[in-house]
Design a protein around this motif. Structure first.
Motif: not given
Length: 281
Positions: A55-62, A82-87
């Protein structure tokens, strides 16, 4: 694609130090994207074995390049996708490109898990299914054997349309930065079929020393992997995966690279010639 306030897309590249991630990150940077290079030890920490880093790596990514380790057909990959997609959906990621393997039924299930998890968010997903990388012979697990003159693998006489990792990276970058790929599956191969014995001959000519192909059974290869320190369950799984992939069902070429890039993929001989010339330079 939704971008950040500077109108420059921020793109997470998972496995950014790996064979394809490094190439994708370099190309995205050259195109002016803000690359968030995810790795276990980098500034953006990302580890497929640590969900807390996702989640921290994904936050703010387009957008994101999703390169699952060790393989999308591996045990646990469906749950991870599944978890990665949800995040990714929860953090507003709008475009994702997933690296998958061609002819891998278990990988298809992982693809679908990611697709389903992203569905309610409306995020765009493109799947890139790749054949065996040409760079496995000089950057991957087979490199030491090739350097020593022995190419041992459970492929029998099966031919494989080896794909150049540079071609794959070019395709991935197109799908992440250009419209028109949402929902598509691009199956990528090189331009021709090459047996491992033929690959050994090409590598011999390119490297200047003899490389001999030694076909092995699935069990023999699993034992060899264990000799190199790979735990028995992992060695058996990897050997079974390679034997399945090289049973002949993938022995055909596609026009995936040309359809995306408008050019032919690089030939295996051209790859080998350039790779060993660069190594000698």
């Amino acid at each position: 694609m939704t971008t950040n306030t500077n109108n420059t897309p921020t793109i997470l590249v998972t496995g950014a130090n790996g064979k394809t991630g490094r190439r994708v990150a370099e190309r995205l940077t050259a195109r002016g994207a803000t690359v968030r290079a995810g790795s276990r030890s980098g500034t953006t920490r990302f580890d497929w074995e640590s969900v807390a880093t996702w989640a921290p790596a994904l936050r703010g990514a387009d957008a994101a390049y999703v390169n699952y380790y060790p393989d999308l057909a591996a045990p646990g990959a469906v749950e991870a996708m599944r978890t990665f997609g949800e995040l990714a959906a929860a953090n507003g990621v709008r475009r994702l490109t997933l690296l998958s393997g061609r002819g891998e039924p278990d990988a298809v299930r992982a693809e679908e898990a990611l697709r389903t998890a992203l569905g309610p968010s409306g995020a765009e997903l493109t799947v890139v299914r790749a054949s065996f990388f040409a760079q496995n012979f000089n950057e991957g697990a087979l490199a030491d054997g090739v350097a020593a003159g022995t190419l041992a693998f459970p492929a029998a006489g099966t031919a494989e349309p080896f794909i150049d990792a540079d071609d794959l990276a070019d395709v991935v970058v197109e799908t992440l930065t250009r419209d028109g790929h949402a929902g598509l599956v691009h199956e990528l191969t090189g331009p021709r079929l090459v047996t491992f014995a033929e690959a050994a001959a090409v590598l011999s000519a390119a490297s200047g020393h003899e490389v001999t192909y030694v076909p092995m059974s699935e069990g023999e290869y699993a034992s060899l992997l264990q000799e190199f320190g790979i735990p028995a369950p992992d060695a058996q799984w990897l050997s079974a995966l390679f034997a399945m992939l090289l049973d002949g069902h993938n022995a055909f070429v596609t026009d995936g690279v040309k359809r995306v890039l408008g050019r032919e993929p690089r030939d295996f001989t051209a790859f080998a010639t350039q790779a060993w010339a660069a190594a000698r330079a």
